[in-house]
Scaffold this motif. Structure first.
Motif: not given
Length: 695
Positions: A301-305, A357-360
């Protein structure tokens, strides 16, 4: 109707078909879908201050106000009248002029009394003794679109006749049981709608089971663009018995929210929290789990997370964060020396995703807004973080940071925190008990003079959800009853230092038993003996005075403090209030300039009731101008003195409203050109043309 249309097309006779189609078209225009009732006009209004003249419409003071006569001759105190071609002769003292529906009437405010417990404040509340239909029309002229909140507790149409409001609006001639009540409410709500600020305001209406369905339909029809919600509230936990029915414990509150209006999140006690979901609101600083749950919780659902977090071997600190991993074998991700790799893996073994997110996430780590749990038997560890809403409470000082632990996670002091939230729509609040916090509170102030008052705290809470963030709100109640609304507004102001203003309207009706006794004794509605027992003078105003000054009707200090506060009842309130009776003037006398004394309080009311209401002792020898600095308005009475008036206005910058008495439109236009930064009105043209209201 579509079925009828099809059937009509089968009619062979062209003429008959056309006629029926025409009638059906007219029927469609008249048909109301939803709420259906018979429209009824308001009753006639007695005009006690208007002199009886030839062609005046009058009624007997001791008779039915709707049985009217037209005056055809006056000889001394003998008046000949006609009704349906029949001649009647009455004594002049036995009749009163009346206004019928759509008759023009010209109102004024007659000062009756005032109470001032804040002489240095220019904030004044107002009580208007009047039939509220006419008072609403006056309010429409003065405050159209300016009201923040209207709270009303109208008659419930139960049929009761043993108290001071007419509570029986059932007419045997109606095809629909509630037509009379609905007609009464519709005309008042139409006017109320014009008062409300369309961008941000609320109408609050309480009701019981007798009419809540009809009222709900009416509100939906009249306020189509509003957000409307109904709350069920327990007002009598002990219950009121109903024959062969469930005992009645609750009432209903309709909240009609216009524009951007929404209830505010407030600090509320445990009794408001309820069960299950709301229990979390009792906590202080809340931590959210970083592993997403609910919907869209899978890696796909959210690959970047889906990224690795590297935690020290002892599980005490986060060392670093990796890039999102898009591969098929997460075991190929090598953890730096001395760390363990943590992916968002669910207890089922499914690959999930993180909430941020990674940055957050790395920003949160730097602020100390992330904490670690303990390693479990699956070799992973719980990770929590502070979400944006909770972070704001830290940054605005709601929670105070008192340090960080050895892992760098913030430690906050939330021991004094009281959560703010919007409650559900089922209220069972002990302080809303109408007997304990309504009747007993009122009886302690004025004795047993009024039945079924609302709980003071129920009204306060209803108002607070919508004016807590409006310290200068204007609040109107045109079914004022015992005066609970003004009492609640004063309590709100005392709690938070606000300057909210309240306008109340109530009639001066007596109960049915009192009316019978008074008529039997020969008294009429305008007599002092009758007036002093009416609801406005016997209940609403005494409560207002006593609650502001902090004593009961006998002059004894009130005992105790207001609930949830440290405000002693005996201290009263730093507030002022003026009491008026709505009267009606003769148009010809107004045009001749012989009613300025009567109109002056109305000008004060129109200019937001600032400072003590000004009065003049007599109509003769009026000064050429009035510069009322305390009230922030001025009146040019004699236009020949305009030059001096202009200089006075320049020397009084606090004046923001100007009334100019002149018959010349061009002269008025020329004069107001000097006051472009002021609000201006022309008298008496403005009063007679624009301030004309209909009965």
């Amino acid at each position: 109707m579509s079925t009828l249309d099809k059937l009509i097309l089968q009619i062979q006779d062209d003429n008959l078909r056309g006629r029926i189609q025409k009638e059906l078209k007219n029927l469609k225009k008249e048909k109301k879908f939803g709420l259906v009732f018979e429209n009824q006009n308001p009753e006639c209004t007695p005009l006690f201050n208007v002199p009886v003249k030839i062609n005046s419409i009058v009624a007997l003071k001791t008779g039915n106000i709707n049985v009217t006569y037209r005056v055809v001759d006056i000889k001394n105190n003998s008046v000949d009248c006609v009704r349906n071609t029949e001649i009647f002769t009455f004594d002049l003292n036995d009749i009163v002029c009346v206004a019928q529906f759509d008759d023009p009437i010209f109102p004024y405010l007659q000062p009756i009394d005032a109470v001032s417990n804040a002489p240095d404040s220019d904030l004044w509340h107002a009580l208007i003794e009047a039939e509220n239909f006419h008072a609403l029309q006056l309010l429409k002229y003065c405050y159209a679109g300016k009201v923040d909140c209207i709270y009303i507790d109208p008659p419930y149409n139960t049929g009761a006749r043993d108290w001071k409001y007419n509570n029986n609006y059932v007419d045997g001639s109606d095809d629909y049981r509630s037509s009379k009540w609905l007609s009464m409410m519709q005309k008042r709500l139409e006017l109320a709608k014009t008062l409300l600020n369309p961008a941000d305001s609320v109408l609050i209406v309480t009701i019981d089971e007798h009419e809540y369905l009809h009222l709900g339909c009416m509100l939906e029809e009249m306020f189509r663009d509003a957000n409307i919600q109904m709350v069920s509230t327990v007002i009598n936990p002990a219950g009121v018995s109903r024959n062969n029915m469930f005992a009645r414990t609750n009432e209903y509150i309709f909240f009609v929210m216009l524009g951007d209006c929404r209830p505010a999140a407030l600090e509320l006690g445990d009794e408001w929290i309820g069960e299950i979901k709301n229990k979390a609101r009792k906590e202080g600083l809340r931590w959210n789990t970083l592993l997403r749950s609910g919907t869209n919780f899978l890696r796909t659902d959210r690959p970047n997370l889906f990224y690795p977090i590297f935690v020290s071997m002892d599980g005490k600190r986060i060392v670093s964060v990796g890039e999102p991993y898009y591969g098929n074998n997460r075991n190929e991700v090598i953890a730096p020396e001395g760390t363990v790799v943590i992916f968002p893996i669910r207890s089922t073994g499914e690959e999930g995703n993180w909430r941020v997110s990674r940055e957050k996430f790395w920003e949160l780590v730097a602020k100390g807004y992330v904490r670690l749990g303990r390693f479990n038997d699956r070799g992973t560890i719980a990770i929590d973080y502070i979400a944006q809403g909770e972070a704001k409470k830290i940054e605005d000082g709601t929670f105070t940071i008192i340090g960080k632990n050895e892992n760098g996670t913030v430690i906050v002091d939330d021991s004094e925190y009281k959560p703010k939230f919007i409650p559900g729509c089922q209220w069972a609040i002990p302080n809303h008990d109408s007997t304990q916090k309504g009747t007993k509170v009122l009886n302690a102030i004025i004795g047993n003079r009024f039945s079924f008052p609302k709980s003071l705290y129920a009204v306060r809470d209803c108002l607070k959800f919508f004016v807590a963030n409006k310290p200068n709100a204007l609040i109107v109640d045109f079914f004022a009853g015992s005066g609970t609304t003004l009492h609640a507004v004063n309590l709100l102001n005392a709690e938070d230092g606000g300057s909210r203003r309240c306008i109340m309207v109530t009639n001066n009706e007596v109960s049915e038993s009192e009316e019978k006794n008074l008529r039997r004794a020969g008294y009429t509605p305008e007599s002092e003996e009758w007036q002093k027992l009416g609801i406005a003078r016997y209940v609403t105003w005494p409560r207002t005075v006593c609650s502001i000054e902090g004593h009961d009707i006998k002059g004894e200090p009130l005992k105790g403090s207001y609930l949830d506060t440290e405000i002693e009842m005996s201290a009263g309130f730093k507030a002022n209030a003026a009491y008026f009776k709505l009267g009606f003037l003769d148009k010809d006398l107004v045009a001749l300039g012989r009613q300025f004394k009567e109109i002056l309080p109305l000008l004060w009311f129109k200019t937001n009731c600032r400072g003590k209401c000004p009065t003049i002792s007599e109509e003769k020898n009026l000064p050429p101008m009035l510069i009322l600095r305390e009230n922030k308005f001025a009146v040019l009475i004699d236009e020949k003195y305009f030059g001096e008036f202009e200089e006075e206005i320049k020397a009084a910058p606090e004046i923001d409203t100007i009334f100019i008495i002149t018959n010349s439109i061009s002269g008025y236009t020329s004069m107001i050109s000097k006051f472009k930064d002021k609000t201006t009105y022309q008298l008496y043209r403005e009063y007679l043309a624009n301030f004309k209201i209909t009965g």
